[in-house]
Design a protein around this motif. Structure first.
Motif, mmCIF file in Angstrom:
data_model
loop_
_atom_site.group_PDB
_atom_site.id
_atom_site.type_symbol
_atom_site.label_atom_id
_atom_site.label_comp_id
_atom_site.label_asym_id
_atom_site.label_seq_id
_atom_site.Cartn_x
_atom_site.Cartn_y
_atom_site.Cartn_z
ATOM 1 N N GLU A 25 -27.429 -54.185 79.374
ATOM 2 C CA GLU A 25 -26.804 -55.234 78.561
ATOM 3 C C GLU A 25 -27.286 -56.633 78.978
ATOM 4 O OE1 GLU A 25 -22.439 -54.069 77.203
ATOM 5 O OE2 GLU A 25 -22.705 -53.753 79.349
ATOM 6 N N ALA A 26 -27.366 -57.527 77.988
ATOM 7 C CA ALA A 26 -27.780 -58.910 78.258
ATOM 8 C C ALA A 26 -26.759 -59.590 79.170
ATOM 9 C CB ALA A 26 -27.921 -59.674 76.942
ATOM 10 N N GLN A 27 -25.477 -59.306 78.935
ATOM 11 C CA GLN A 27 -24.399 -59.794 79.800
ATOM 12 C C GLN A 27 -23.630 -58.575 80.297
ATOM 13 O OE1 GLN A 27 -23.495 -62.816 81.026
ATOM 14 N NE2 GLN A 27 -25.390 -63.608 80.130
ATOM 15 N N PRO A 28 -23.984 -58.058 81.503
ATOM 16 C CA PRO A 28 -23.337 -56.831 81.998
ATOM 17 C C PRO A 28 -21.818 -56.944 81.972
ATOM 18 C CG PRO A 28 -25.107 -57.524 83.466
ATOM 19 C CD PRO A 28 -24.948 -58.608 82.454
ATOM 20 N N SER A 29 -21.182 -55.932 81.337
ATOM 21 C CA SER A 29 -19.722 -55.990 81.154
ATOM 22 C C SER A 29 -19.014 -54.923 81.977
ATOM 23 C CB SER A 29 -19.381 -55.789 79.673
ATOM 24 O OG SER A 29 -19.903 -54.542 79.226
ATOM 25 N N GLY A 30 -19.612 -54.570 83.136
ATOM 26 C CA GLY A 30 -19.014 -53.540 83.983
ATOM 27 C C GLY A 30 -17.765 -54.036 84.693
ATOM 28 N N ALA A 31 -17.295 -53.227 85.629
ATOM 29 C CA ALA A 31 -16.075 -53.550 86.365
ATOM 30 C C ALA A 31 -16.283 -54.780 87.244
ATOM 31 C CB ALA A 31 -15.680 -52.358 87.223
ATOM 32 N N ALA A 32 -15.241 -55.609 87.357
ATOM 33 C CA ALA A 32 -15.319 -56.824 88.187
ATOM 34 C C ALA A 32 -15.273 -56.446 89.658
ATOM 35 C CB ALA A 32 -14.155 -57.738 87.848
ATOM 36 N N SER A 33 -16.199 -57.059 90.455
ATOM 37 C CA SER A 33 -16.295 -56.752 91.879
ATOM 38 C C SER A 33 -15.992 -58.001 92.704
ATOM 39 C CB SER A 33 -17.702 -56.250 92.200
ATOM 40 O OG SER A 33 -17.957 -56.293 93.574
ATOM 41 N N SER A 34 -15.178 -57.838 93.754
ATOM 42 C CA SER A 34 -14.876 -58.975 94.627
ATOM 43 C C SER A 34 -16.079 -59.329 95.502
ATOM 44 C CB SER A 34 -13.671 -58.647 95.510
ATOM 45 O OG SER A 34 -13.937 -57.473 96.276
ATOM 46 N N LEU A 35 -16.960 -58.361 95.755
ATOM 47 C CA LEU A 35 -18.161 -58.620 96.552
ATOM 48 C C LEU A 35 -19.211 -59.374 95.754
ATOM 49 C CD1 LEU A 35 -18.827 -55.262 98.470
ATOM 50 C CD2 LEU A 35 -18.305 -57.464 99.488
ATOM 51 N N CYS A 36 -19.292 -59.049 94.456
ATOM 52 C CA CYS A 36 -20.313 -59.669 93.605
ATOM 53 C C CYS A 36 -19.696 -60.064 92.272
ATOM 54 C CB CYS A 36 -21.466 -58.687 93.406
ATOM 55 S SG CYS A 36 -22.867 -59.423 92.564
ATOM 56 N N PRO A 37 -19.063 -61.255 92.215
ATOM 57 C CA PRO A 37 -18.388 -61.673 90.976
ATOM 58 C C PRO A 37 -19.373 -61.976 89.849
ATOM 59 C CG PRO A 37 -17.912 -63.180 92.834
ATOM 60 C CD PRO A 37 -18.916 -62.210 93.312
ATOM 61 N N ALA A 38 -20.628 -62.307 90.196
ATOM 62 C CA ALA A 38 -21.637 -62.656 89.182
ATOM 63 C C ALA A 38 -22.036 -61.400 88.400
ATOM 64 C CB ALA A 38 -22.857 -63.262 89.866
ATOM 65 N N PRO A 39 -22.571 -61.581 87.164
ATOM 66 C CA PRO A 39 -23.058 -60.412 86.411
ATOM 67 C C PRO A 39 -24.177 -59.717 87.184
ATOM 68 C CG PRO A 39 -23.613 -62.468 85.270
ATOM 69 C CD PRO A 39 -22.749 -62.838 86.408
ATOM 70 N N HIS A 40 -24.183 -58.373 87.180
ATOM 71 C CA HIS A 40 -25.176 -57.667 87.992
ATOM 72 C C HIS A 40 -25.502 -56.299 87.417
ATOM 73 C CE1 HIS A 40 -21.121 -56.669 89.595
ATOM 74 N NE2 HIS A 40 -21.621 -55.442 89.663
ATOM 75 N N TYR A 41 -26.700 -55.834 87.790
ATOM 76 C CA TYR A 41 -27.116 -54.454 87.530
ATOM 77 C C TYR A 41 -27.077 -53.720 88.862
ATOM 78 C CZ TYR A 41 -29.200 -56.375 83.196
ATOM 79 O OH TYR A 41 -29.415 -56.998 82.001
ATOM 80 N N LEU A 42 -26.817 -52.413 88.818
ATOM 81 C CA LEU A 42 -26.814 -51.581 90.028
ATOM 82 C C LEU A 42 -28.125 -50.806 90.114
ATOM 83 C CD1 LEU A 42 -23.194 -50.105 89.845
ATOM 84 C CD2 LEU A 42 -23.971 -52.040 91.214
ATOM 85 N N LEU A 43 -28.643 -50.656 91.331
ATOM 86 C CA LEU A 43 -29.862 -49.876 91.540
ATOM 87 C C LEU A 43 -29.603 -48.930 92.720
ATOM 88 C CD1 LEU A 43 -33.472 -51.257 91.370
ATOM 89 C CD2 LEU A 43 -32.861 -49.539 93.058
ATOM 90 N N PRO A 44 -29.203 -47.674 92.445
ATOM 91 C CA PRO A 44 -28.865 -46.729 93.518
ATOM 92 C C PRO A 44 -30.111 -46.067 94.107
ATOM 93 C CG PRO A 44 -28.443 -45.722 91.387
ATOM 94 C CD PRO A 44 -28.959 -47.104 91.106
ATOM 95 N N ASP A 45 -30.036 -45.719 95.410
ATOM 96 C CA ASP A 45 -31.145 -44.961 95.994
ATOM 97 C C ASP A 45 -30.889 -43.471 95.780
ATOM 98 O OD1 ASP A 45 -29.309 -44.141 97.879
ATOM 99 O OD2 ASP A 45 -30.367 -44.965 99.620
ATOM 100 N N THR A 46 -31.787 -42.629 96.306
ATOM 101 C CA THR A 46 -31.742 -41.186 96.023
ATOM 102 C C THR A 46 -30.442 -40.541 96.489
ATOM 103 O OG1 THR A 46 -34.134 -41.135 96.302
ATOM 104 C CG2 THR A 46 -33.009 -39.017 96.321
#
Length: 1029
Positions: free
Chosen positions: A119-140
């Motif tokens: 999404e252009a403006q990520p609308s996922g769950a709000a995080s106290s660690l990262c309040p800014a809009p963000h994408y997640l990149l998980p490892d294996t």
């Protein structure tokens, strides 16, 4: 997204290991793989063109391709050949600049329409660690272990790297399939980024660097590239990329390189509005911490390399671990391989079981002969005692070893390692901790073969009394139980819908609605038979065809006819729904039907193998409509001897859809003489002759109590329970189905000796009959088991005038001694014999609406009579063998699911019934219990003579007779007893039928009230398989 591919002229071959360039040049574009087919081959770094005249147009395009975003690099590795020589292999690897980042707001990357987007403006769950809009990149490891978290609707906008996907694919096929499904879901906004083919994110493995370290570095490089790339987007707020890793070193390096990195636990706990998601975190263990935190209960599992060496040298045996449903301290390992010796190894005792879970693939070490044990007759359930309660555990293990007959000793062993875990999500209930505010609780699976699982949850009060799903994460050496995490709440325990969902999940029955991809291959409505269809079919609509089925049947597979010919002989036809006309090989509908394997019939529900449009309409041979059929037609004399057999694709019009009772009424009526009734009488007369001939040849007539529920039309609760009464017409239909199956089996094997899909029923090993022979002997009867014929004859003679039900009991017991009938490919087996039917060859042809095996048999028969064309998979015996393996599994699970459904509805019936007084017969005698059968209800249960926290009675078990003496009363197999029955719902998870023994009375106040547990067994005991034709 990709530039134009070079036109294909002719495939070429790389000199390195004879691999085609098309294989070497696989370019993963997002979620797909693009293969270039080039008309040249690489030889020592030069290009050798196979078509010199084409060089003028080919070479500029290759060069232009590199200039406009494609670059060629190579990977070199050493490979040892079968002969032992070392070969250097060079593989070309294409790198590109035009692979999109997937962010919807990015204007630099050329996004393809309809492609999954972040999404252009990520609308996922709000995080106290990262309040800014963000994408997640998980490892294996996050992807492998936290798939339940990633599947949650709350988690969106995730970048899945090609490096990660490839590693997950190698390590866990189920997780790989689940993550592919998530990526395909547009609502989740997961994007698969091909970092291994992007010029700025691809990295070489350095000398001395492990593959794992190289992959970790590749993940960090891709995360860094995304961080830099997203800063160029003209957004009000820059989108951050958060690397999720549970690897401490990888996280430290990421932070050093300026990346935002958290463990999965840190991130999930930071989600402000979703505290419940913490419960779904997988418990990823740290071996070092486990050992420090407590005493060691289990020995360490050997590494895979040592296990493989041991198996190769014969020190260890590889096999499937099968836990005992009635005794949690005992299991059997079914050893893989052809050797008859040590085929079955018994494992007894907690430490010898060594953390293996039902259906795991394990390595076993055989114990010395003086340590061998016998299969236990004791029924032991895990009461979930304290972990430190060693004395109780030792006492139970000693119970197993007491009074062992040396003739009963079997090869015994201990689990030394796990080759492959076969864990799945398990249904069950939470056993809430007695400690106030505790977060750690035990979960009790519905399947008794699965150990209890320890989970951490804050929702214990909410989840109490609910059916939930839990996944196992690991089993530390210092823990009595495995660790796991909460996955899903299914609903209130005891609720009919919830319990049906549980039994479908527990028996792995695919029951999701058919997808649009599957439904797209159904015929468009309104459907009708065309003139073109009639060109390739025989018109049999003039025949007086009718169907005979159970009441309420809508998926009518078969219909019959019988008429007299001018020459005085009889023509008999079995007409089977032509499902293979509608389900063509290889399409989504065919694949889904093959996966499901069979229709599953529950008490109030049917899980169809094919969509309802086919099962209950277009394929169903309903009366007074034209339908496609595959017909098997015989010419017989009046002694039921076959003179001619022919097979044809046809069109029929059934004249009547009858129930067994209606057909029986017509046959017995003195006034009815219409064509349908005449046909039925002819069929019935021939069927009796066919049945007598089969039995004379040694076919078995066995018995198994089947029940029918009468359901209240408003509440849908069972209001009456009766054993099914079989009529002559049941036998009539069965005889002609058997005859058609045998005729078709002969035909397809004659045409396809290597590729015929057949069904066999192996003869049971002699030891299987021990319980039957001993039980008959206790009543002064002799049962011979040298052959099926000898067994059939002695069962016929085993009667007692004063005990008429004895013969039925013997046949029920004989059924339990049988092996399971299985599908197999004729080219992969030499033994075709069907023991129960005394037939040299057999298959399934007559139920293609509800069995996928029959569809394959229809396709083989169609090719054999030139009514259809073949396809590669139909004549590939290895693929057919794999298909048979799945079909056998699906049929077995369907059988168990049906039994579980009957058991649940039986509980519902007794719930409203109060106390019931009924006669019962003893089927089996155990060391501390008897198994009884109540004929009226077809109900089977285990009556225990020991109860927790009650004085133990004086029990004396005699294995030879067999018998059990409780106080002054001795119980023998087939003894009649009288019991009071009532439902005990105090344990919602495993509701019990309580029984008080009314007759005979047991003297002595030290004998506790007897209880029985309703036989909800989803699986029969070892080698006690129900014969299924």
């Amino acid at each position: 997204m990709l530039g134009p591919a070079i036109p294909s002229r002719q495939s070429s071959h790389c000199t390195t290991g004879s691999r085609s360039v098309s294989d070497a040049c696989a370019v993963h574009a997002g979620s797909c793989s693009l293969r270039f087919r080039l008309p040249f081959r690489f030889r020592q770094g030069r290009v050798a063109c196979r078509e010199p005249l084409a060089w003028c147009w080919l070479f500029p395009r290759v060069v232009a391709g590199v200039r406009t975003g494609r670059m060629l690099t190579s990977r070199t590795f050493l490979k040892r050949t079968r002969a032992g020589a070392v070969m250097k292999v060079v593989r070309e690897h294409y790198l590109r600049e035009d692979i999109a980042c997937g962010a919807a707001a990015c204007e630099q990357c050329g996004q393809q329409p309809g492609e999954p987007r972040l999404e252009a403006q990520p609308s996922g769950a709000a995080s106290s660690l990262c309040p800014a809009p963000h994408y997640l990149l998980p490892d294996t490891n996050v992807l492998l272990h936290q798939i339940d978290i990633l599947e949650d609707p709350v988690i969106t906008n995730v970048i899945v790297l090609q490096t990660v996907l490839q590693e997950v694919r190698k390590r866990s096929a189920p997780v790989y399939k689940r993550i592919r499904d998530v990526i395909a879901n547009p609502e989740k906004h997961f994007y698969s980024f091909t970092n291994e083919h992007h010029r700025e994110t691809y990295i070489e493995q350095e000398q001395g660097e492990t593959s794992n370290d190289r992959n970790d570095k590749a993940i960090r490089v891709a995360a860094k590239w995304y961080d830099e790339h997203l800063k160029k987007i003209n957004n009000e707020e820059t989108i951050q990329v958060i690397l999720l890793t549970n690897d401490r070193k990888n996280k430290e390096k990421a932070v050093e390189e300026g990346l935002t990195a958290y463990t999965c636990e840190e991130y999930i706990k930071s989600l402000i509005a979703n505290p419940d998601l913490v419960d779904r975190l997988a418990c990823v263990s740290d071996e070092g911490k486990e050992i420090e935190s407590g005493r060691i209960i289990f020995s360490e599992h050997l590494p895979l390399s040592k296990l493989q060496q041991g198996i190769k040298s014969g020190i260890y045996f590889q096999g499937t671990f099968r836990a005992n449903r009635d005794n949690y301290l005992e299991a059997t390992v079914w050893v893989h391989g052809d050797a008859e010796e040590n085929k079955e190894i018994i494992i007894q005792g907690l430490t010898n079981l060594n953390r293996a879970v039902h259906e795991d693939l394990v390595a076993v070490e055989l114990l010395a002969k003086d340590q061998w044990v016998a299969p236990s007759s004791v029924v032991l359930q895990d009461e979930g005692q304290n972990e430190d309660d060693d004395e109780n555990e030792e006492e139970k293990e000693n119970t197993l070893k007491s009074s062992i007959n040396k003739n009963m000793l079997r090869p015994s062993g201990r689990v030394v390692g796990i080759i492959k875990r076969n864990w799945r999500p398990f249904c069950g209930m939470l056993s809430k901790s007695q400690i106030k505010e505790a977060r750690r609780h035990l979960f009790t699976p519905a399947d008794r073969r699965i150990p209890r699982i320890r989970i951490e949850t804050r929702q214990a009060s909410t989840l109490e009394g609910q059916r939930i799903i839990v996944a196992i994460d690991g089993w530390p050496r210092n823990s009595r139980y495995p660790n796991g995490h909460f996955v899903k709440n299914l609903g209130t325990a005891g609720d009919k819908e919830t319990e049906t969902e549980v039994l479908l999940l527990e028996h792995d029955v695919p029951h999701q609605p058919f997808s649009q991809a599957v439904l797209s291959f159904l015929p468009k409505m309104p459907w009708s038979i065309t003139e073109e269809d009639m060109k390739f079919r025989e018109d049999l609509r003039y025949l007086c065809v009718c169907s005979v089925d159970p009441p309420g049947c809508t998926d009518i597979d078969d219909a019959l006819h019988c008429r007299e010919l001018e020459n005085g002989n009889l023509e008999v036809g079995v007409h089977i729904a032509d499902v293979s006309h509608f389900i063509r090989p290889g399409n989504a509908l065919d694949q889904e039907s093959a996966k499901r394997g069979t229709t599953v019939y529950l008490c109030e529900k049917r899980i169809d193998m094919v969509p309802e449009l086919l099962s209950s309409n277009l394929c169903s041979l309903r009366s007074n409509v034209d339908r496609f059929a595959f017909s098997c037609i015989w010419e017989m004399n009046h002694n039921a001897e076959i003179l001619k057999t022919r097979f044809t694709k046809s069109v029929i019009n059934s004249k009547a859809s009858l129930t067994y009772a209606e057909a029986q009424m017509r046959i017995d009526s003195t006034s009815m003489k219409d064509d349908i009734t005449t046909s039925l009488r002819g069929l019935n007369k021939l069927a009796k002759i066919l049945k007598k001939r089969r039995i004379d040849n040694g076919a078995l007539t066995l018995s198994s109590p089947e029940v029918r529920f009468h359901i209240d039309s408003e509440t849908h609760d069972p209001i009456d329970l009766q054993t099914k009464e079989l009529k002559e017409t049941n036998s009539m239909v069965e005889e002609f189905m058997l005859l058609a199956n045998i005729s078709v089996a002969k035909k397809i094997h004659e045409e396809f000796s290597e590729y015929a899909l057949l069904r066999k029923h192996p003869a049971p090993p002699p030891s299987n009959y021990d319980i039957l022979v001993k039980a008959a002997k206790s009543k002064n009867l002799e049962i011979k088991t040298d052959s099926a014929k000898a067994l059939a004859d002695t069962l016929d003679k085993a009667e007692s005038p004063e005990f008429p039900y004895l013969n039925t009991l013997l046949r029920i017991l004989a059924t339990r001694c049988m092996m399971q009938a299985v599908y197999f490919c004729s080219g992969m087996d030499n033994d075709f014999h069907h023991y129960g039917l005394a037939s040299p060859i057999y298959t399934h042809f007559t139920s293609p609406i509800r069995r996928y095996a029959d569809i394959i048999v229809h396709r083989l028969l169609a090719v054999a009579i030139s009514a259809d064309s073949t396809y590669p998979e139909l004549t590939d015996k290895h693929k057919l063998a794999d298909l048979c393996k799945n079909l056998n599994y699906r049929h077995k699970m369907a059988q168990y699911a049906q039994r579980a459904s009957v058991a649940f509805h039986t509980q519902l019936f007794f719930k409203n019934k109060g106390v019931v007084n009924e006669e019962a017969y003893i089927l089996f005698v155990r060391k501390n219990a008897i198994v009884v059968l109540i004929p009226k209800y077809g109900l089977e249960g285990t009556v225990f003579f020991e109860e927790k926290d009650k004085p133990k009675p004086n029990l004396n078990y005699n294995d030879e007779v067999p018998s059990l003496t409780v106080g002054n009363t001795t119980f023998y197999t087939f003894d009649k007893v009288k019991v009071n029955i009532m439902l005990d719902a105090s344990n919602i998870q495993h509701q019990k039928i309580r029984m008080a023994l009314v007759e005979p009375k047991i003297l002595g106040s030290d004998v506790p009230n007897q209880t029985t547990e309703l036989s909800t067994n989803s699986e029969p005991g070892k080698k006690k398989k129900k014969l299924k034709k």
